[in-house]
Design a protein around this motif. Structure first.
Motif, PDB file in Angstrom:
ATOM      1  N   VAL A 277       0.844  -1.206   0.000  1.00  0.00           N
ATOM      2  CA  VAL A 277       0.000   0.000   0.000  1.00  0.00           C
ATOM      3  C   VAL A 277       0.866   1.238   0.000  1.00  0.00           C
ATOM      4  CG1 VAL A 277      -1.605   1.337   1.429  1.00  0.00           C
ATOM      5  CG2 VAL A 277      -1.995  -1.107   1.061  1.00  0.00           C
ATOM      6  N   SER A 278       1.969   1.219   0.796  1.00  0.00           N
ATOM      7  CA  SER A 278       2.858   2.385   0.846  1.00  0.00           C
ATOM      8  C   SER A 278       3.495   2.652  -0.514  1.00  0.00           C
ATOM      9  CB  SER A 278       3.946   2.153   1.904  1.00  0.00           C
ATOM     10  OG  SER A 278       3.377   2.016   3.185  1.00  0.00           O
ATOM     11  N   VAL A 279       3.914   1.570  -1.196  1.00  0.00           N
ATOM     12  CA  VAL A 279       4.511   1.720  -2.531  1.00  0.00           C
ATOM     13  C   VAL A 279       3.482   2.258  -3.513  1.00  0.00           C
ATOM     14  CG1 VAL A 279       5.552   0.496  -4.459  1.00  0.00           C
ATOM     15  CG2 VAL A 279       6.242  -0.046  -2.121  1.00  0.00           C
ATOM     16  N   MET A 280       2.252   1.742  -3.411  1.00  0.00           N
ATOM     17  CA  MET A 280       1.193   2.218  -4.318  1.00  0.00           C
ATOM     18  C   MET A 280       0.877   3.693  -4.060  1.00  0.00           C
ATOM     19  SD  MET A 280      -1.268  -1.148  -4.092  1.00  0.00           S
ATOM     20  CE  MET A 280      -2.614  -0.398  -5.017  1.00  0.00           C
ATOM     21  N   ASN A 281       0.945   4.112  -2.806  1.00  0.00           N
ATOM     22  CA  ASN A 281       0.698   5.512  -2.486  1.00  0.00           C
ATOM     23  C   ASN A 281       1.723   6.422  -3.132  1.00  0.00           C
ATOM     24  OD1 ASN A 281      -1.673   5.951  -0.995  1.00  0.00           O
ATOM     25  ND2 ASN A 281      -0.744   5.068   0.843  1.00  0.00           N
ATOM     26  N   LEU A 282       2.969   5.915  -3.236  1.00  0.00           N
ATOM     27  CA  LEU A 282       4.014   6.715  -3.869  1.00  0.00           C
ATOM     28  C   LEU A 282       3.832   6.798  -5.387  1.00  0.00           C
ATOM     29  CD1 LEU A 282       7.147   5.428  -1.879  1.00  0.00           C
ATOM     30  CD2 LEU A 282       5.954   7.609  -1.604  1.00  0.00           C
ATOM     31  N   GLU A 283       3.188   5.809  -5.964  1.00  0.00           N
ATOM     32  CA  GLU A 283       3.051   5.746  -7.416  1.00  0.00           C
ATOM     33  C   GLU A 283       1.717   6.270  -7.922  1.00  0.00           C
ATOM     34  OE1 GLU A 283       3.731   1.699  -8.395  1.00  0.00           O
ATOM     35  OE2 GLU A 283       5.879   1.744  -7.918  1.00  0.00           O
ATOM     36  N   VAL A 284       0.708   6.344  -7.038  1.00  0.00           N
ATOM     37  CA  VAL A 284      -0.639   6.759  -7.455  1.00  0.00           C
ATOM     38  C   VAL A 284      -0.921   8.146  -6.891  1.00  0.00           C
ATOM     39  CG1 VAL A 284      -3.098   6.261  -7.294  1.00  0.00           C
ATOM     40  CG2 VAL A 284      -1.461   4.385  -7.591  1.00  0.00           C
ATOM     41  N   GLY A 285      -1.419   9.024  -7.720  1.00  0.00           N
ATOM     42  CA  GLY A 285      -1.738  10.379  -7.290  1.00  0.00           C
ATOM     43  C   GLY A 285      -3.028  10.425  -6.502  1.00  0.00           C
ATOM     44  N   ALA A 286      -3.240  11.571  -5.843  1.00  0.00           N
ATOM     45  CA  ALA A 286      -4.427  11.716  -5.011  1.00  0.00           C
ATOM     46  C   ALA A 286      -5.706  11.670  -5.823  1.00  0.00           C
ATOM     47  CB  ALA A 286      -4.338  13.029  -4.226  1.00  0.00           C
TER      48      ALA A 286
END
Length: 635
Positions: A277-286
């Motif tokens: 989830v943390s990695v996805m948060n870095l790759e996906v915008g708000a």
């Protein structure tokens, strides 16, 4: 024979002398009266012969009477000697008889004294055994032909306590129905002299549902020539309760170990989810449509992490930062928070004056209190009163001995939480501290509140017990040992954040874990933060890799629990290779005493799984930049 001959000769001599004497006397008489006219003898023998005859007669008379006198004297002396001898023999017989009587009297006196001594010993023995029987803590009674022939006061007390007539007790019907057949069978077999255990434990139950546990020991005896049993019955109700509490405590220990293992493995699973989830948060915008789903997953991970933290607290593997604390302050804070949210509950806090300090982790005790408050609130669905009381108490050796909490006598601070709710049955009370046990409807609770409270209190060297009656409410009593230190000064403000944002770096980090999924996630997170990542899937592999790359490695993130060479052994090996090595411990368990010991030896910090990118990045930068780390910090 000689005596007879002598007697015959004496008789003849005396006869002749008697005849001569008679003639002489006649002649003398005639001479006296008629003078010389009748001197017959003189005329017959002549004057000279007459004088000689007279002299001979006189001599013979003298000899005769002298011999007779001597004979008489001798006879008398002999008789006297015989009398003396007889007297002496009588005196000797009397003396011997007297001695014998004296001996018999002495023997009789000794026999009387011995009999008195034996009678006194018998009386003392009877008195001793009477006192022993009457004052025995065991019930003693004699059974013969299914009739009670004798009871001591303790037996009468038990019989009376069970609401029976002591004069006509029917012990058979007192035995609990589930055990009656077994007890009767055991007793009958004992009567037959069969080899059986000497004692048997069972329950007695009176007509008013008064129940006690007893241990019976029966011995075969003869009473009035008929077989009977001498019975010793001991009330073991308290012992039985202590055993049940001990077994319950042992069960809780076992469940705690199991819960800790489950929480550790579950945290590792959550770590995999949280890392991705943390990695996805870095790759996906708000603005990305997936962001909402990612946030939902993150919230679920956080809820799961809180659940495992409760499990770890129950398992007494939780991470605590203990300081001398004032329970008045902690109770006041939690009571205010709870009172604002549950206005239907009337709170009645009573604080202790000059309360003693206790060494606790305030945040953990706040969790305990909130769990107890919530439990009370759920027991009062229509509202009620909640009494919270603090007091200083001293527990003596007797209390410590009869309670199965393995405590030391001394000073404690007692916290009581009492509600006026529905109460609990005895069966429910036995299970309230078990994980996932709940009497509430599905979805109303996890069953971990009291279990985690139990673990937290146990880990603070305290203990908790519960008293409840159905329909009359419940009281939880919590005891915390007093510490000798004084209260620390209160903080003037809140702690600030160490680093703003999500800091990264370009150093090389060795990531060590035995779980491949966590290695994958850890590599992604660290790489996303700009670090060069080296990985090792075991303790020995990490040591070998560190030996080759020690000049490059700036930090080692080390899993504490691994098969084979564990975190402690790896840390000690790394310290020998490079004493100034920087190591960050990580585990699915909360911080333990073993982790704290490693931190004292030079380990730079501890982070509990599951952790997110922000948490991990800030902890790493703090260690690499040389800023002291709050090793007690939790997610």
């Amino acid at each position: 024979m000689g005596s007879k001959t002598k007697f015959k000769t004496d008789y003849m001599v005396l006869s002749g002398l008697l005849v001569a004497t008679i003639f002489w006397l006649i002649d003398s008489i005639l001479h006296i009266f008629f003078f010389n006219e009748f001197d017959i003898i003189l005329q017959l023998i002549g004057p000279n012969q007459y004088n000689i005859a007279i002299r001979m007669i006189v001599l013979c008379l003298f000899v005769l009477f002298g011999s007779h006198a001597q004979y008489t004297i001798n006879a008398r002396k002999k008789a006297e000697q015989e009398l003396v001898d007889y007297k002496n023999s009588l005196e000797e017989a009397v003396r011997q008889g007297t001695c014998k009587l004296q001996e018999m009297n002495e023997q009789m006196r000794q026999e009387i004294a011995e009999r008195k001594r034996m009678e006194s010993a018998v009386r003392e023995s009877e008195e001793k055994y009477r006192l022993l029987v009457e004052n025995a803590n065991e019930a003693i009674f004699i059974l013969q032909d299914d009739q009670v022939k004798f009871t001591n006061p303790k037996a009468d007390e038990i019989i009376t306590r069970l609401s029976l007539d002591p004069t006509k007790p029917d012990l058979t019907r007192l035995i609990h129905a589930q055990e009656r057949e077994k007890v009767i069978e055991w007793y009958q077999r004992r009567l037959k002299g069969m080899e059986l255990p000497y004692s048997f434990m069972f329950r007695l139950e009176g007509p008013r549902s008064v129940s006690i546990w007893v241990e019976l020991n029966s011995i075969l005896i003869k009473l009035n020539g008929k077989p009977a049993t001498l019975n010793f019955m001991r009330d073991v109700t308290l012992q039985k309760k202590l055993e049940e509490q001990f077994y319950q405590s042992q069960k809780m220990e076992s469940i705690g170990t199991l819960a800790g293992g489950i929480a550790h493995d579950f945290n590792n699973l959550l770590m995999g989810i949280q890392g991705n989830v943390s990695v996805m948060n870095l790759e996906v915008g708000a603005a990305d449509p997936l962001q909402e789903s990612i946030d939902s997953i993150a919230r679920c991970v956080k809820s799961g992490s809180q659940l495992t933290n409760q499990l770890l607290a129950f398992a007494r593997g939780g991470k605590y930062v203990v300081t001398p604390s004032n329970l008045n302050t902690i109770v006041h804070k939690t009571a205010e928070i709870f009172g604002r949210t549950k206005k239907e509950i009337d709170l009645h806090p009573v604080f202790a004056k000059d309360i003693w300090p206790v060494e606790v982790d305030p945040s953990q005790i706040e969790q305990v209190l909130m769990n107890l408050y919530v439990n009370a609130w759920q027991a009062m669905p229509e509202g009620g009163d909640l009494y919270i009381e603090l007091e200083n108490v001293r527990l003596d050796e007797h209390y410590a001995r009869i309670k199965p909490f393995n405590i030391r006598p001394g000073r404690f601070v007692k916290l009581s939480v009492t509600d006026t709710g529905v109460g609990m049955t005895p069966e429910t009370q036995k299970r309230i501290f078990e994980p996932f046990f709940s009497t509430k409807e599905k979805g109303m609770g996890t069953g971990l509140g009291l279990a985690s409270a139990y673990g937290i209190i146990k880990n603070h060297n305290g203990f908790i017990n519960c008293y409840s009656e159905l329909g009359h409410g419940t009281t939880f009593n919590v005891y915390f040992p007093v510490c000798e230190e004084t209260y620390p000064p209160e903080d003037s403000g809140a702690d600030g954040e160490l680093v703003e944002g999500v800091p990264g770096g370009d150093e090389t980090i060795l990531f060590v874990d035995d779980d491949e999924e966590i290695i994958t996630v850890g590599r992604k997170i660290l790489a996303s933060l700009g670090y060069t990542v080296l990985v090792a899937s075991g303790g020995q592999a990490a040591v070998d890799l560190f030996i080759d790359q020690q000049d490059r490695i700036a930090l080692v993130i080390l899993d504490y629990v691994m098969p084979g060479m564990g975190g402690r052994e790896v840390f000690e090996a790394l310290k020998q290779i490079q004493p100034e090595v920087k190591v960050l411990l990580s585990s699915g368990y909360s911080s333990t005493d073993q982790v704290a010991a490693l931190i004292e030896k030079g380990c730079r910090g501890f982070i509990q799984k599951p952790y997110d990118t922000v948490k991990m990045s800030r902890t790493i930068r703090t260690i690499l930049d040389g800023v002291p780390v709050n090793t007690a910090e939790e997610n």
